[in-house]
Design a protein around this motif. Structure first.
Motif, short mmCIF file in Angstrom:
data_model
loop_
_atom_site.label_atom_id
_atom_site.label_comp_id
_atom_site.label_asym_id
_atom_site.label_seq_id
_atom_site.Cartn_x
_atom_site.Cartn_y
_atom_site.Cartn_z
N GLU A 19 0.94 -1.23 -0.17
CA GLU A 19 -0.54 0.02 -0.04
C GLU A 19 1.10 1.14 0.38
O GLU A 19 0.46 2.15 -0.14
N ALA A 20 2.25 1.39 0.39
CA ALA A 20 2.97 2.01 0.27
C ALA A 20 2.65 2.78 -1.33
O ALA A 20 2.57 2.13 -2.40
N CYS A 21 3.45 4.56 -1.12
CA CYS A 21 2.75 5.21 -2.10
C CYS A 21 4.85 6.23 -2.26
O CYS A 21 4.28 7.40 -2.73
N SER A 22 5.44 5.60 -1.99
CA SER A 22 6.75 6.33 -2.14
C SER A 22 7.16 7.10 -3.63
O SER A 22 7.03 5.83 -3.91
N PRO A 23 7.43 8.25 -3.27
CA PRO A 23 7.87 8.58 -5.38
C PRO A 23 9.56 8.13 -5.13
O PRO A 23 9.60 7.61 -3.97
N PHE A 24 9.97 7.85 -6.70
CA PHE A 24 10.73 7.68 -6.80
C PHE A 24 11.39 8.66 -7.66
O PHE A 24 10.91 8.38 -9.20
N SER A 25 12.78 8.08 -8.75
CA SER A 25 13.16 8.57 -10.14
C SER A 25 13.78 8.13 -10.66
O SER A 25 13.78 7.31 -10.40
N GLN A 26 13.62 8.45 -11.96
CA GLN A 26 14.67 7.59 -12.74
C GLN A 26 15.71 6.84 -12.23
O GLN A 26 15.89 5.98 -12.45
N LYS A 27 16.09 7.69 -11.08
CA LYS A 27 18.32 7.53 -10.93
C LYS A 27 17.81 6.26 -10.02
O LYS A 27 18.65 5.33 -10.07
N GLU A 28 16.77 6.23 -9.22
CA GLU A 28 16.38 5.31 -8.22
C GLU A 28 16.01 4.43 -8.98
O GLU A 28 16.03 2.86 -8.17
N LEU A 29 15.21 4.55 -9.92
CA LEU A 29 14.77 3.16 -10.49
C LEU A 29 16.28 2.44 -11.37
O LEU A 29 15.86 0.92 -11.19
N ASN A 30 17.16 3.19 -12.08
CA ASN A 30 17.73 2.49 -12.54
C ASN A 30 18.96 1.88 -11.16
O ASN A 30 19.20 0.64 -11.72
N ALA A 31 18.67 1.96 -10.16
CA ALA A 31 19.57 1.60 -9.16
C ALA A 31 19.41 0.50 -8.46
O ALA A 31 19.27 -0.43 -8.22
N ALA A 32 18.01 0.57 -8.48
CA ALA A 32 17.18 -0.59 -8.07
C ALA A 32 17.15 -1.92 -9.15
O ALA A 32 17.58 -2.82 -8.83
N LEU A 33 16.73 -0.98 -10.38
CA LEU A 33 16.73 -2.31 -11.65
C LEU A 33 18.72 -2.99 -11.55
O LEU A 33 18.53 -4.47 -11.67
N LYS A 34 19.51 -2.41 -11.14
CA LYS A 34 20.60 -2.51 -11.11
C LYS A 34 20.86 -3.78 -10.68
O LYS A 34 21.76 -4.79 -10.48
N GLU A 35 20.62 -3.57 -8.82
CA GLU A 35 20.34 -4.21 -7.72
C GLU A 35 19.78 -5.58 -8.14
O GLU A 35 19.98 -6.75 -7.82
N TYR A 36 18.38 -5.39 -8.85
CA TYR A 36 18.33 -6.66 -9.07
C TYR A 36 18.43 -7.75 -10.74
O TYR A 36 17.99 -9.07 -9.89
N ILE A 37 19.15 -6.71 -11.28
CA ILE A 37 20.23 -8.18 -12.56
C ILE A 37 21.41 -8.54 -11.32
O ILE A 37 21.72 -9.84 -11.81
N ALA A 38 21.87 -8.34 -10.73
CA ALA A 38 22.67 -8.93 -9.78
C ALA A 38 22.62 -9.80 -8.73
O ALA A 38 23.29 -10.97 -8.71
N GLN A 39 21.46 -9.51 -8.10
CA GLN A 39 20.61 -10.64 -7.53
C GLN A 39 19.98 -12.06 -8.65
O GLN A 39 19.91 -12.61 -8.46
#
Length: 140
Positions: A19-39
């Protein structure tokens, strides 16, 4: 087994994440995807798709992943539930949605010259760069 209190706390935590709805930027999305790829290094098609055509953050937390062909589309669609779950938790936003979009022919990457292709590979692979330097190869 967990007692009743433990189960209630665990369920509440899961609901709060979705239910959380914290805003995020393209840069934060890219960092999260980079972490997802690493895992998820074993998912080569998903990794190459995300790296070759990076996802774009759109309005209302929609993430658009452009794909070049139906094979990539199928792989991303199969991976979408797991990727969404990771992004919901990592970015603390349960409203994230992923849309897969087939790119038009004109959107596909431009063709690289052999020199550009070699430089690109060297940028991504330190061992290749070191080999070219050690063997004193010239790039024409």
């Amino acid at each position: 087994m967990l007692n009743d209190d433990g189960q209630k706390k665990e369920t509440t935590a899961a609901v709060q994440i979705t239910e959380a709805c914290s805003p995020f930027s393209q840069k934060e999305l890219n960092a999260a995807l980079k972490e997802y790829i690493a895992q998820n290094q074993e998912k080569k098609i998903v990794i190459s798709t995300i790296e070759s055509t990076p996802p774009v953050l759109k309005e209302d937390f929609f993430i658009e992943i452009p794909v070049e062909n139906s094979f990539q589309e199928r792989e991303i669609l199969n991976e979408r539930p797991e990727m969404l779950s990771f992004l919901h938790k990592k970015l603390n936003n349960g409203k994230i949605r992923i849309n897969v979009r087939m790119m038009e022919q004109k959107e596909n990457k431009k063709m690289l010259s052999p020199m550009e292709r070699m430089k690109s590979m060297m940028d991504r692979n330190e061992n290749l760069k070191r080999l070219v330097i050690e063997l004193n190869l010239e790039l024409d």
